[in-house]
Design a protein around this motif. Structure first.
Motif, PDB file in Angstrom:
ATOM      1  N   SER A  93       0.854  -1.190   0.000  1.00 20.36           N
ATOM      2  CA  SER A  93       0.000   0.000   0.000  1.00 20.36           C
ATOM      3  C   SER A  93       0.890   1.239   0.000  1.00 20.36           C
ATOM      4  N   ASP A  94       0.275   2.388  -0.284  1.00 22.86           N
ATOM      5  CA  ASP A  94       1.020   3.639  -0.457  1.00 22.86           C
ATOM      6  C   ASP A  94       0.055   4.794  -0.214  1.00 22.86           C
ATOM      7  N   ILE A  95       0.239   5.502   0.886  1.00 25.02           N
ATOM      8  CA  ILE A  95      -0.679   6.603   1.209  1.00 25.02           C
ATOM      9  C   ILE A  95       0.138   7.834   1.589  1.00 25.02           C
ATOM     10  N   GLY A 118       0.469   9.625 -10.695  1.00 23.43           N
ATOM     11  CA  GLY A 118       0.405   8.387  -9.912  1.00 23.43           C
ATOM     12  C   GLY A 118       1.050   7.217 -10.624  1.00 23.43           C
ATOM     13  N   HIS A 119       0.926   6.055  -9.995  1.00 26.58           N
ATOM     14  CA  HIS A 119       1.558   4.836 -10.506  1.00 26.58           C
ATOM     15  C   HIS A 119       0.753   3.633 -10.050  1.00 26.58           C
ATOM     16  N   GLY A 120       0.831   2.558 -10.831  1.00 21.09           N
ATOM     17  CA  GLY A 120       0.214   1.320 -10.397  1.00 21.09           C
ATOM     18  C   GLY A 120       0.927   0.773  -9.182  1.00 21.09           C
ATOM     19  N   ILE A 144       5.930  -1.639  -5.423  1.00 21.68           N
ATOM     20  CA  ILE A 144       5.372  -0.343  -5.021  1.00 21.68           C
ATOM     21  C   ILE A 144       5.148   0.545  -6.251  1.00 21.68           C
ATOM     22  N   HIS A 145       5.950   0.366  -7.273  1.00 23.60           N
ATOM     23  CA  HIS A 145       5.704   1.051  -8.547  1.00 23.60           C
ATOM     24  C   HIS A 145       5.571   0.004  -9.640  1.00 23.60           C
ATOM     25  N   GLU A 146       4.407  -0.084 -10.253  1.00 22.51           N
ATOM     26  CA  GLU A 146       4.259  -0.949 -11.424  1.00 22.51           C
ATOM     27  C   GLU A 146       3.298  -0.269 -12.386  1.00 22.51           C
ATOM     28  N   TYR A 165      -4.071   1.711  -8.761  1.00 24.49           N
ATOM     29  CA  TYR A 165      -3.024   2.731  -8.917  1.00 24.49           C
ATOM     30  C   TYR A 165      -3.225   3.848  -7.900  1.00 24.49           C
ATOM     31  N   THR A 166      -2.196   4.689  -7.772  1.00 18.50           N
ATOM     32  CA  THR A 166      -2.280   5.819  -6.848  1.00 18.50           C
ATOM     33  C   THR A 166      -2.682   7.084  -7.593  1.00 18.50           C
ATOM     34  N   ILE A 167      -3.332   7.993  -6.861  1.00 20.05           N
ATOM     35  CA  ILE A 167      -3.558   9.361  -7.336  1.00 20.05           C
ATOM     36  C   ILE A 167      -2.913  10.244  -6.285  1.00 20.05           C
ATOM     37  N   GLU A 168      -1.838  10.951  -6.674  1.00 23.13           N
ATOM     38  CA  GLU A 168      -1.060  11.668  -5.663  1.00 23.13           C
ATOM     39  C   GLU A 168      -0.483  12.996  -6.140  1.00 23.13           C
ATOM     40  N   PRO A 169      -1.378  13.956  -6.439  1.00 27.06           N
ATOM     41  CA  PRO A 169      -0.859  15.273  -6.819  1.00 27.06           C
ATOM     42  C   PRO A 169      -0.171  15.947  -5.634  1.00 27.06           C
ATOM     43  N   ILE A 211      -1.312  14.636  -1.399  1.00 25.80           N
ATOM     44  CA  ILE A 211      -2.396  13.779  -0.902  1.00 25.80           C
ATOM     45  C   ILE A 211      -2.452  12.585  -1.840  1.00 25.80           C
ATOM     46  N   GLU A 212      -2.359  11.401  -1.268  1.00 27.61           N
ATOM     47  CA  GLU A 212      -2.258  10.185  -2.091  1.00 27.61           C
ATOM     48  C   GLU A 212      -3.212   9.103  -1.593  1.00 27.61           C
ATOM     49  N   ASP A 213      -3.984   8.579  -2.527  1.00 25.62           N
ATOM     50  CA  ASP A 213      -4.841   7.422  -2.239  1.00 25.62           C
ATOM     51  C   ASP A 213      -4.578   6.317  -3.232  1.00 25.62           C
TER      52      ASP A 213
END
Ligand code: MN
Ligand code: MN
Length: 365
Positions: A233-235, A297-299, A304-306, A324-328, A340-342
């Motif tokens: 996970s990645d937050i 973001g990234h998958g 952790i990054h794919e 994937y992540t959304i992290e602007p 902020i990343e989800d």
């Protein structure tokens, strides 16, 4: 596991390749459920067009590999044996004249390549990354369950982090508190080095936590993740401490607006580029365009990054099963950093958030 191996066998047939020698820990895990970091030693799963695959690992790990659930031959080698002799012998039992071998070209090093080329002098080498990335791109139900659990633990970690904030606490003290509480919950490993950055330190998106103390007026950024049964996970959350300025609040609200806009349009058929552009335009229009210095973001999954990579130029369209992540973020040098990343899971119905920690600006008193 079986359908993953079958998909690889079909691909080898299509490519007219004799064998695939897969050596990255992540992809070995994907096909075998066995995760190991063998350091300099050889760990590989070897797949064929028609014959059964085999796994080769250090002798001391054979039992673990079998217990992990790999149903085929597991070959161990001692520290005094040359594992490549065994690989050659096993491959030659199945294939007489090896002419085409698939490898992970981004993972294989030159020493190993030269060894393989010497063992199989008539063979060409093709890259296996495209098929591997394609297979791992869409997560099945079991994978999503593990990711969900990893995300719940990440949410909990943010809660711990926020509760640790007080005047004078250092970034590293907060890191220690987070990881101590997670270890108590059974988390063996973080997805990457836990990041806590306060005040101007957060203006460096990949900064390293140190002895800087949290002070009134700081925005404190937490970026972390846990590994749960092999899945990451990645937050990221950014919270304020005591007296905040109007401008900093506006920066926070801009990042939040961009993040929520990209999540809102996350449905099958929309391109990765559209997600990035949507978030980027909001930040640009607010006047902070030059301070959003990375992709949206990234998958994520076993790594952790794919794939997919959420960039302005990636025309790949979203499909049900992607995570994937959304992290602007906005990073103003020597002043502030807000991200902020989800973690988002795409279903036929749209985006499902796997991370759930609240995002309205939290001002810790
Ligand atoms: Mn992150
Ligand atoms: Mn990330």
């Amino acid at each position: 596991m079986l359908h993953r191996i079958n998909a690889m066998m079909e691909w080898l047939q299509k490519e007219d390749a004799d064998t695939a020698i897969i050596t990255s820990s992540e992809n070995v895990f994907y096909f075998s459920s066995f995760f190991s970091d063998p350091h300099e030693r050889l760990l590989a799963i070897v797949l064929f067009r028609e014959q059964e695959p085999f796994l080769i690992c250090p002798q001391m790990e054979v039992t673990s590999a079998k217990n992990a659930g790999f149903a085929y031959q597991v070959l161990g080698y001692s520290d005094t044996e040359n594992p490549w002799d065994l690989v050659k012998a096993e491959i030659n039992k199945r294939v007489g004249n090896v002419q085409k071998i698939a490898v992970e070209k981004t993972h294989m090093n030159i020493e190993r390549y030269e060894t393989l080329a010497a063992i199989f002098p008539n063979s060409a080498f093709i890259q296996a990354e495209d098929i591997l990335n394609e297979l791992r791109l869409l997560k099945d139900e079991q994978e999503v369950e593990k990711l969900q659990k990893a995300c719940e633990l990440a949410d909990y970690a943010i809660e711990v982090a926020v509760n640790t904030i007080r005047e004078g606490v250092t970034e590293l003290e907060i890191v220690a508190a987070i990881e101590y509480e997670l270890k108590k919950k059974g988390v063996e490993q973080m997805s990457f080095a836990t990041t806590v950055l306060t005040g101007a330190n957060a203006a460096s998106p990949h900064g390293t936590p140190g002895l800087t103390k949290v002070q009134s007026g700081d925005f404190v950024l937490f970026d972390l993740g846990v590994v749960y049964k092999g899945y990451c996970s990645d937050i990221t959350r950014t919270v304020a401490f005591r007296d905040v300025t109007e401008e900093h609040v506006q920066i926070y609200e801009t990042v939040l607006k961009a993040q929520e806009a990209a999540i809102a349009i996350s449905v099958p058929g929309v391109s990765c580029a559209t997600l990035d552009k949507t978030a980027r335009n909001i930040i640009r229009e607010a006047g902070y365009g030059e301070y959003f210095t990375h992709r949206l973001g990234h998958g994520l999954g076993i790594s952790i990054h794919e794939y997919p990579s959420i960039t302005e130029t990636n025309d790949l369209t979203l499909r049900s099963g992607m995570v994937y992540t959304i992290e602007p973020g906005i990073y103003i040098p020597n002043d502030i950093g807000v991200r902020i990343e989800d973690d988002v899971f795409i279903t036929d119905q749209g985006a499902r958030l796997l991370t759930k920690y609240p995002k309205n600006l939290q001002i810790v008193k």
